[in-house]
Design a protein around this motif. Structure first.
Motif, PDB file in Angstrom:
ATOM      1  N   LYS A 133     -11.157 -27.026 -29.362  1.00  0.00           N
ATOM      2  CA  LYS A 133     -11.587 -27.112 -27.961  1.00  0.00           C
ATOM      3  C   LYS A 133     -12.452 -28.353 -27.730  1.00  0.00           C
ATOM      4  N   ALA A 134     -13.370 -28.615 -28.643  1.00  0.00           N
ATOM      5  CA  ALA A 134     -14.252 -29.782 -28.502  1.00  0.00           C
ATOM      6  C   ALA A 134     -13.443 -31.080 -28.498  1.00  0.00           C
ATOM      7  N   PHE A 135     -12.411 -31.154 -29.342  1.00  0.00           N
ATOM      8  CA  PHE A 135     -11.584 -32.365 -29.342  1.00  0.00           C
ATOM      9  C   PHE A 135     -10.891 -32.552 -27.996  1.00  0.00           C
ATOM     10  N   TYR A 136     -10.265 -31.506 -27.493  1.00  0.00           N
ATOM     11  CA  TYR A 136      -9.510 -31.629 -26.248  1.00  0.00           C
ATOM     12  C   TYR A 136     -10.416 -31.820 -25.029  1.00  0.00           C
ATOM     13  N   GLU A 137     -11.682 -31.515 -25.163  1.00  0.00           N
ATOM     14  CA  GLU A 137     -12.628 -31.752 -24.074  1.00  0.00           C
ATOM     15  C   GLU A 137     -13.390 -33.069 -24.250  1.00  0.00           C
ATOM     16  N   SER A 138     -13.112 -33.799 -25.320  1.00  0.00           N
ATOM     17  CA  SER A 138     -13.809 -35.066 -25.573  1.00  0.00           C
ATOM     18  C   SER A 138     -13.266 -36.180 -24.671  1.00  0.00           C
ATOM     19  N   ASP A 139     -13.921 -37.315 -24.710  1.00  0.00           N
ATOM     20  CA  ASP A 139     -13.527 -38.471 -23.892  1.00  0.00           C
ATOM     21  C   ASP A 139     -12.695 -39.437 -24.735  1.00  0.00           C
TER      22      ASP A 139
ATOM     23  N   ALA B 266     -10.113 -41.067 -24.145  1.00  0.00           N
ATOM     24  CA  ALA B 266      -9.624 -42.265 -23.454  1.00  0.00           C
ATOM     25  C   ALA B 266     -10.632 -43.408 -23.499  1.00  0.00           C
ATOM     26  N   ASN B 267     -11.883 -43.105 -23.788  1.00  0.00           N
ATOM     27  CA  ASN B 267     -12.906 -44.140 -23.767  1.00  0.00           C
ATOM     28  C   ASN B 267     -13.730 -44.261 -25.048  1.00  0.00           C
ATOM     29  N   ASP B 268     -13.506 -43.399 -26.018  1.00  0.00           N
ATOM     30  CA  ASP B 268     -14.341 -43.382 -27.215  1.00  0.00           C
ATOM     31  C   ASP B 268     -13.481 -43.332 -28.478  1.00  0.00           C
TER      32      ASP B 268
ATOM     33  N   LYS C 187      -5.789 -48.336 -23.978  1.00  0.00           N
ATOM     34  CA  LYS C 187      -5.357 -49.621 -23.414  1.00  0.00           C
ATOM     35  C   LYS C 187      -4.673 -49.456 -22.060  1.00  0.00           C
ATOM     36  N   ASN C 188      -3.940 -48.374 -21.880  1.00  0.00           N
ATOM     37  CA  ASN C 188      -3.085 -48.228 -20.709  1.00  0.00           C
ATOM     38  C   ASN C 188      -3.649 -47.373 -19.583  1.00  0.00           C
ATOM     39  N   TYR C 189      -4.661 -46.579 -19.881  1.00  0.00           N
ATOM     40  CA  TYR C 189      -5.183 -45.661 -18.876  1.00  0.00           C
ATOM     41  C   TYR C 189      -6.689 -45.782 -18.750  1.00  0.00           C
ATOM     42  N   LYS C 190      -7.163 -45.660 -17.537  1.00  0.00           N
ATOM     43  CA  LYS C 190      -8.600 -45.673 -17.264  1.00  0.00           C
ATOM     44  C   LYS C 190      -9.235 -44.350 -17.669  1.00  0.00           C
ATOM     45  N   ASP C 191      -8.450 -43.274 -17.526  1.00  0.00           N
ATOM     46  CA  ASP C 191      -8.984 -41.933 -17.754  1.00  0.00           C
ATOM     47  C   ASP C 191      -7.866 -41.027 -18.232  1.00  0.00           C
ATOM     48  N   LEU C 192      -8.201 -40.087 -19.091  1.00  0.00           N
ATOM     49  CA  LEU C 192      -7.287 -39.046 -19.544  1.00  0.00           C
ATOM     50  C   LEU C 192      -8.014 -37.721 -19.384  1.00  0.00           C
ATOM     51  N   ARG C 193      -7.392 -36.825 -18.637  1.00  0.00           N
ATOM     52  CA  ARG C 193      -7.972 -35.488 -18.468  1.00  0.00           C
ATOM     53  C   ARG C 193      -6.995 -34.476 -19.034  1.00  0.00           C
TER      54      ARG C 193
ATOM     55  N   SER D 250      -6.034 -21.289 -38.013  1.00  0.00           N
ATOM     56  CA  SER D 250      -5.025 -21.879 -37.128  1.00  0.00           C
ATOM     57  C   SER D 250      -5.385 -21.594 -35.679  1.00  0.00           C
ATOM     58  N   VAL D 251      -5.188 -22.612 -34.838  1.00  0.00           N
ATOM     59  CA  VAL D 251      -5.511 -22.508 -33.419  1.00  0.00           C
ATOM     60  C   VAL D 251      -4.300 -22.952 -32.613  1.00  0.00           C
ATOM     61  N   SER D 252      -3.915 -22.136 -31.641  1.00  0.00           N
ATOM     62  CA  SER D 252      -2.827 -22.489 -30.721  1.00  0.00           C
ATOM     63  C   SER D 252      -3.446 -22.890 -29.392  1.00  0.00           C
ATOM     64  N   ILE D 253      -2.928 -23.983 -28.825  1.00  0.00           N
ATOM     65  CA  ILE D 253      -3.455 -24.477 -27.557  1.00  0.00           C
ATOM     66  C   ILE D 253      -2.286 -24.898 -26.666  1.00  0.00           C
ATOM     67  N   ARG D 254      -2.406 -24.583 -25.394  1.00  0.00           N
ATOM     68  CA  ARG D 254      -1.437 -25.006 -24.376  1.00  0.00           C
ATOM     69  C   ARG D 254      -2.221 -25.823 -23.353  1.00  0.00           C
ATOM     70  N   TYR D 255      -1.707 -27.007 -23.010  1.00  0.00           N
ATOM     71  CA  TYR D 255      -2.469 -27.885 -22.130  1.00  0.00           C
ATOM     72  C   TYR D 255      -1.566 -28.882 -21.423  1.00  0.00           C
ATOM     73  N   LYS D 256      -2.141 -29.566 -20.430  1.00  0.00           N
ATOM     74  CA  LYS D 256      -1.465 -30.636 -19.703  1.00  0.00           C
ATOM     75  C   LYS D 256      -2.321 -31.895 -19.786  1.00  0.00           C
ATOM     76  N   TYR D 257      -1.649 -33.051 -19.818  1.00  0.00           N
ATOM     77  CA  TYR D 257      -2.309 -34.351 -19.736  1.00  0.00           C
ATOM     78  C   TYR D 257      -2.209 -34.886 -18.317  1.00  0.00           C
ATOM     79  N   TYR D 258      -3.340 -35.359 -17.804  1.00  0.00           N
ATOM     80  CA  TYR D 258      -3.395 -36.090 -16.535  1.00  0.00           C
ATOM     81  C   TYR D 258      -4.034 -37.438 -16.826  1.00  0.00           C
ATOM     82  N   VAL D 259      -3.542 -38.492 -16.188  1.00  0.00           N
ATOM     83  CA  VAL D 259      -4.097 -39.826 -16.411  1.00  0.00           C
ATOM     84  C   VAL D 259      -4.365 -40.536 -15.091  1.00  0.00           C
TER      85      VAL D 259
END
Length: 136
Positions: free
Chosen positions: A9-15, A17-19, A58-64, A76-85
């Motif tokens: 969860k911490a990884f997927y909530e990290s920044d 796109a900028n770090d 390089k290609n996106y200002k932001d990734l959510r 083991s952890v299962s995660i379902r998610y969407k990428y927005y840029v």
């Protein structure tokens, strides 16, 4: 010791796109991620994962990342998610780019083995309500 679910969860909530330091913080040096996507099956090691997110930066200002489901069974952890840029050329418009389901095995409190499936985002996906009820 951190729970595997909390690490994922911490990884997927990290920044990511900028770090760039997030890669070393969250990914095991011997990471192996198997990804089934539109281009077929790919296997990524640490350098491949690092290069993938360098391209994102390089290609996106932001990734959510919008998480809808997150479940743990032992290490083991299962995660379902969407990428927005937000593209650098048009930072005022956020667009959905893909849906993902991934199973992560955590070792030494880092993402170690990943099994991921993705599909491109479609305009009609915004009408779908399956992401409305978040299961964390």
């Amino acid at each position: 010791m951190k729970k595997a679910k909390d690490i994922v969860k911490a990884f997927y909530e990290s920044d990511i796109a900028n770090d760039a330091s997030i890669i070393e913080e969250f990914f095991h040096p011997q990471v192996k991620a198997t990804w089934n996507g539109v281009e077929g099956l790919n296997t990524l090691d640490f350098n491949d994962v690092s290069d993938f997110f360098a391209d994102i930066r390089k290609n996106y200002k932001d990734l959510r990342i919008e998480i809808s489901h997150l479940f743990q069974n032992k290490d083991s952890v299962s995660i379902r998610y969407k990428y927005y840029v937000r593209a650098i050329e048009n930072p005022d418009e956020e667009i959905g780019i893909a849906h993902f389901i991934c199973i992560w095995e955590v070792k030494d409190e880092k993402l170690y083995r990943g099994y991921q499936i993705s599909q491109p985002f479609k305009d009609k996906d915004e009408e779908d309500t399956s992401y409305d009820e978040v299961k964390l």
